[in-house]
Design a protein around this motif. Structure first.
Motif, mmCIF file in Angstrom:
data_model
loop_
_atom_site.group_PDB
_atom_site.id
_atom_site.type_symbol
_atom_site.label_atom_id
_atom_site.label_comp_id
_atom_site.label_asym_id
_atom_site.label_seq_id
_atom_site.Cartn_x
_atom_site.Cartn_y
_atom_site.Cartn_z
ATOM 1 N N ILE A 177 23.222 14.141 -9.314
ATOM 2 C CA ILE A 177 23.464 12.760 -8.895
ATOM 3 C C ILE A 177 22.702 12.451 -7.611
ATOM 4 C CG2 ILE A 177 25.216 11.150 -8.061
ATOM 5 C CD1 ILE A 177 25.245 11.541 -11.073
ATOM 6 N N LYS A 178 22.628 13.421 -6.702
ATOM 7 C CA LYS A 178 21.875 13.229 -5.465
ATOM 8 C C LYS A 178 20.399 13.010 -5.770
ATOM 9 C CE LYS A 178 20.738 15.414 -1.043
ATOM 10 N NZ LYS A 178 20.896 16.612 -0.183
ATOM 11 N N GLN A 179 19.851 13.792 -6.690
ATOM 12 C CA GLN A 179 18.447 13.649 -7.068
ATOM 13 C C GLN A 179 18.182 12.283 -7.702
ATOM 14 O OE1 GLN A 179 17.650 16.944 -9.652
ATOM 15 N NE2 GLN A 179 17.767 18.479 -8.021
ATOM 16 N N LEU A 180 19.095 11.863 -8.574
ATOM 17 C CA LEU A 180 18.932 10.572 -9.242
ATOM 18 C C LEU A 180 19.034 9.430 -8.233
ATOM 19 C CD1 LEU A 180 18.521 9.573 -12.171
ATOM 20 C CD2 LEU A 180 20.988 9.156 -12.260
ATOM 21 N N ARG A 181 19.935 9.589 -7.297
ATOM 22 C CA ARG A 181 20.118 8.575 -6.261
ATOM 23 C C ARG A 181 18.858 8.446 -5.401
ATOM 24 N NH1 ARG A 181 25.638 8.144 -2.689
ATOM 25 N NH2 ARG A 181 25.025 6.409 -1.361
ATOM 26 N N GLU A 182 18.251 9.574 -5.069
ATOM 27 C CA GLU A 182 17.025 9.561 -4.275
ATOM 28 C C GLU A 182 15.874 8.920 -5.055
ATOM 29 O OE1 GLU A 182 16.493 13.638 -3.211
ATOM 30 O OE2 GLU A 182 17.930 13.544 -1.548
ATOM 31 N N LEU A 183 15.823 9.194 -6.355
ATOM 32 C CA LEU A 183 14.808 8.570 -7.207
ATOM 33 C C LEU A 183 14.961 7.057 -7.194
ATOM 34 C CD1 LEU A 183 12.587 8.722 -9.459
ATOM 35 C CD2 LEU A 183 14.487 8.836 -11.101
ATOM 36 N N ALA A 184 16.202 6.588 -7.353
ATOM 37 C CA ALA A 184 16.465 5.148 -7.394
ATOM 38 C C ALA A 184 16.238 4.489 -6.035
ATOM 39 C CB ALA A 184 17.888 4.895 -7.873
ATOM 40 N N HIS A 185 16.526 5.229 -4.969
ATOM 41 C CA HIS A 185 16.333 4.681 -3.618
ATOM 42 C C HIS A 185 14.864 4.403 -3.346
ATOM 43 C CE1 HIS A 185 15.933 5.014 0.868
ATOM 44 N NE2 HIS A 185 16.965 4.194 0.793
ATOM 45 N N ASN A 186 14.000 5.249 -3.879
ATOM 46 C CA ASN A 186 12.546 5.008 -3.837
ATOM 47 C C ASN A 186 12.052 4.750 -2.420
ATOM 48 O OD1 ASN A 186 10.006 4.716 -5.114
ATOM 49 N ND2 ASN A 186 10.205 2.484 -5.115
ATOM 50 N N ASP A 187 12.562 5.540 -1.461
ATOM 51 C CA ASP A 187 12.175 5.387 -0.055
ATOM 52 C C ASP A 187 12.444 3.991 0.474
ATOM 53 O OD1 ASP A 187 11.277 8.050 0.186
ATOM 54 O OD2 ASP A 187 9.327 7.521 -0.655
ATOM 55 N N GLY A 188 13.480 3.341 -0.082
ATOM 56 C CA GLY A 188 13.872 2.025 0.408
ATOM 57 C C GLY A 188 13.031 0.874 -0.090
ATOM 58 N N VAL A 189 12.241 1.107 -1.140
ATOM 59 C CA VAL A 189 11.397 0.046 -1.695
ATOM 60 C C VAL A 189 11.970 -0.373 -3.049
ATOM 61 C CG1 VAL A 189 9.093 -0.615 -2.478
ATOM 62 C CG2 VAL A 189 9.363 0.976 -0.552
ATOM 63 N N SER A 190 12.203 -1.674 -3.225
ATOM 64 C CA SER A 190 12.823 -2.172 -4.449
ATOM 65 C C SER A 190 11.838 -2.258 -5.589
ATOM 66 C CB SER A 190 13.444 -3.554 -4.223
ATOM 67 O OG SER A 190 12.437 -4.559 -4.269
ATOM 68 N N HIS A 191 12.355 -2.645 -6.762
ATOM 69 C CA HIS A 191 11.509 -2.756 -7.949
ATOM 70 C C HIS A 191 10.554 -3.941 -7.915
ATOM 71 C CE1 HIS A 191 14.811 -5.385 -8.580
ATOM 72 N NE2 HIS A 191 14.786 -5.465 -9.886
ATOM 73 N N ILE A 192 10.696 -4.820 -6.902
ATOM 74 C CA ILE A 192 9.702 -5.891 -6.726
ATOM 75 C C ILE A 192 8.912 -5.670 -5.433
ATOM 76 C CG2 ILE A 192 10.941 -7.580 -8.128
ATOM 77 C CD1 ILE A 192 11.920 -8.902 -5.555
ATOM 78 N N GLY A 193 8.982 -4.461 -4.886
ATOM 79 C CA GLY A 193 8.173 -4.099 -3.742
ATOM 80 C C GLY A 193 8.730 -4.505 -2.394
ATOM 81 N N ILE A 194 10.028 -4.863 -2.354
ATOM 82 C CA ILE A 194 10.664 -5.290 -1.106
ATOM 83 C C ILE A 194 11.196 -4.079 -0.340
ATOM 84 C CG2 ILE A 194 12.593 -6.587 -0.114
ATOM 85 C CD1 ILE A 194 10.351 -8.334 -1.204
ATOM 86 N N SER A 195 10.990 -4.086 0.981
ATOM 87 C CA SER A 195 11.539 -3.038 1.831
ATOM 88 C C SER A 195 11.995 -3.663 3.141
ATOM 89 C CB SER A 195 10.483 -1.967 2.118
ATOM 90 O OG SER A 195 10.965 -1.030 3.050
ATOM 91 N N VAL A 196 13.118 -3.181 3.657
ATOM 92 C CA VAL A 196 13.610 -3.699 4.945
ATOM 93 C C VAL A 196 13.490 -2.649 6.036
ATOM 94 C CG1 VAL A 196 15.196 -5.382 3.972
ATOM 95 C CG2 VAL A 196 15.982 -3.053 4.314
ATOM 96 N N ASP A 197 12.934 -1.510 5.715
ATOM 97 C CA ASP A 197 12.769 -0.426 6.705
ATOM 98 C C ASP A 197 11.520 -0.652 7.549
ATOM 99 O OD1 ASP A 197 15.007 0.772 5.665
ATOM 100 O OD2 ASP A 197 13.875 2.037 4.273
#
Length: 197
Positions: A177-197
């Motif tokens: 679950i941790k691995q899947l969560r990290e995959l989905a988090h995608n370094d804080g970049v969304s599926h439309i390329g948005i990041s707030v970091d």
């Protein structure tokens, strides 16, 4: 519609896998809500973050869903109505809330329909963003093919990868679950390329 969930083996997912699939879509879309909230001073991203934390724990089997009705109410209180905002960002922010709402609903009762609808919605968010950004505009009267767009292909590949990884694991583990969560988090970049970091 050009986007469909039919190619994904969603009907093969059991209950915890359905929850994890929806968590992944919600996690992947969260930066969209975070940026909207920051720019429009509306909603509380911490509520969505808490919902996802509980849902990931639920998928891992270490959290029950018995009190999730309260989480649904909190989420509804922080769900934007795009007609009340001039900003386009309200739309993907709404979609993020809808994805997490589907995950909460599925956690309380297994639902293939929730998974299929969420898959299509996540692709539709990308498609609408591409249209809004002008990425589909061409010199001709015909828009550029949606299937040729990198963001759209990336979302399709992401959903397929999540399904493949879930189907390769019959039982949930904290490590998976941790691995899947990290995959989905995608370094804080969304599926439309948005990041707030």
């Amino acid at each position: 519609m050009p986007y469909t969930a039919s190619a994904l083996p969603l009907d093969q997912l059991n209950h915890w896998q359905q929850i994890a699939f929806l968590c992944a879509l919600g996690e992947h879309s969260l930066p969209n809500y975070q940026l909207f909230s920051e720019l429009c001073d509306s909603g509380d991203p911490a509520v969505l973050r808490q919902n996802l934390n509980l849902l990931w724990d639920c998928a891992a089997g270490i959290q029950s869903a018995k009190n999730f009705e309260k989480q649904v109410d909190l989420l509804e209180e922080n769900t934007p109505n795009p007609t009340h905002f001039d900003s386009y960002g309200a739309r993907p922010a709404l979609d993020s809330c809808v994805l997490i709402s589907a995950a909460l609903s599925c956690a309380m009762k297994a639902s293939l329909d929730d998974c299929q609808s969420a898959s299509i919605l996540s692709l539709a968010t990308v498609a609408e963003f591409l249209e809004f950004s002008g990425a589909l505009e061409t010199d001709s009267d015909q828009p550029a093919p949606l299937q040729d767009q990198d963001l759209y292909q990336q979302e399709q590949a992401f959903q397929q990868l999540v399904c493949d990884r879930l189907l390769a694991h019959k039982t949930p583990t904290k490590a998976f679950i941790k691995q899947l969560r990290e995959l989905a988090h995608n370094d804080g970049v969304s599926h439309i390329g948005i990041s707030v970091d």
